[in-house]
Design a protein around this motif. Sequence first.
Motif, short mmCIF file in Angstrom:
data_model
loop_
_atom_site.label_atom_id
_atom_site.label_comp_id
_atom_site.label_asym_id
_atom_site.label_seq_id
_atom_site.Cartn_x
_atom_site.Cartn_y
_atom_site.Cartn_z
N SER A 4 -9.31 -39.58 -18.69
CA SER A 4 -8.20 -38.90 -18.02
C SER A 4 -8.69 -37.60 -17.42
O SER A 4 -9.63 -36.98 -17.91
N LYS A 5 -8.04 -37.19 -16.36
CA LYS A 5 -8.41 -35.94 -15.72
C LYS A 5 -7.20 -35.03 -15.64
O LYS A 5 -6.06 -35.48 -15.63
N THR A 6 -7.47 -33.76 -15.58
CA THR A 6 -6.46 -32.75 -15.40
C THR A 6 -6.53 -32.27 -13.96
O THR A 6 -7.63 -32.08 -13.42
N VAL A 7 -5.38 -32.06 -13.33
CA VAL A 7 -5.34 -31.50 -11.98
C VAL A 7 -4.87 -30.05 -12.10
O VAL A 7 -3.78 -29.79 -12.60
N GLN A 8 -5.73 -29.13 -11.67
CA GLN A 8 -5.39 -27.71 -11.71
C GLN A 8 -5.04 -27.26 -10.30
O GLN A 8 -5.81 -27.47 -9.36
N HIS A 65 -13.02 -32.26 -6.48
CA HIS A 65 -13.58 -32.08 -7.82
C HIS A 65 -15.06 -31.68 -7.76
O HIS A 65 -15.68 -31.47 -8.79
N HIS A 157 -15.77 -31.21 -16.77
CA HIS A 157 -14.52 -30.76 -17.39
C HIS A 157 -13.37 -31.77 -17.25
O HIS A 157 -12.24 -31.44 -17.59
N GLN A 158 -13.62 -32.96 -16.72
CA GLN A 158 -12.55 -33.93 -16.41
C GLN A 158 -11.44 -33.23 -15.61
O GLN A 158 -10.26 -33.36 -15.88
N LEU A 159 -11.87 -32.47 -14.59
CA LEU A 159 -10.98 -31.59 -13.85
C LEU A 159 -11.04 -31.87 -12.36
O LEU A 159 -12.12 -32.06 -11.79
N GLU A 160 -9.87 -31.85 -11.75
CA GLU A 160 -9.74 -31.93 -10.29
C GLU A 160 -8.86 -30.75 -9.88
O GLU A 160 -8.00 -30.31 -10.63
#
Length: 165
Positions: A4-8, A65, A157-160
């Motif tokens: 899973s990814k987090t969207v910031q 990302h 960081h599983q981050l977008e």
Amino acid sequence: MGTSKTVQQLQAQWVSSENFRRYGQVIFASLDGKGYDVEDAQLNLQNGIPRFYIMRLEKRGRKFHKITRHVQCTQCLGSLEGKDWLITVCPPHNEVNEPVLEEIAAFRIPGNCFIKLHEGTWHAGPHFDHETVDFYNLELADTNVVDHFTHDFFKSHQLEFEMIL
């Protein structure tokens, strides 16, 4: 099993010479005949053959990302046809060799100026909502071959990120 990814979300602020100083310069029009001074782009293109070209980008949107930097030269970007666009930047921090999450900032660039990125400034973009935008780009002829360092936030960081206006 998926990752899973987090969207910031990043609030994009209108660029100014003051708020962009850590990352580079903003260059606006000046009267013909004005002498060279600190308001002009302070370029470093000494490490190779300069390349000035028009790049056509399509359907970039506002999400990313990956963030990139070039440590051997400055880079200038500006849109043609007066179209506004977005860029996300982070100061170099060469001793760390990766972008510092807390120092990432998003900017909205009007179509009547260009930006010059300092050597080593991390950048994601240009981004935009238009179908197509042509950009002029000044860097070195081999920048994207020998001086192109990318950090992938999804892997680290599983981050977008998503830039918002």
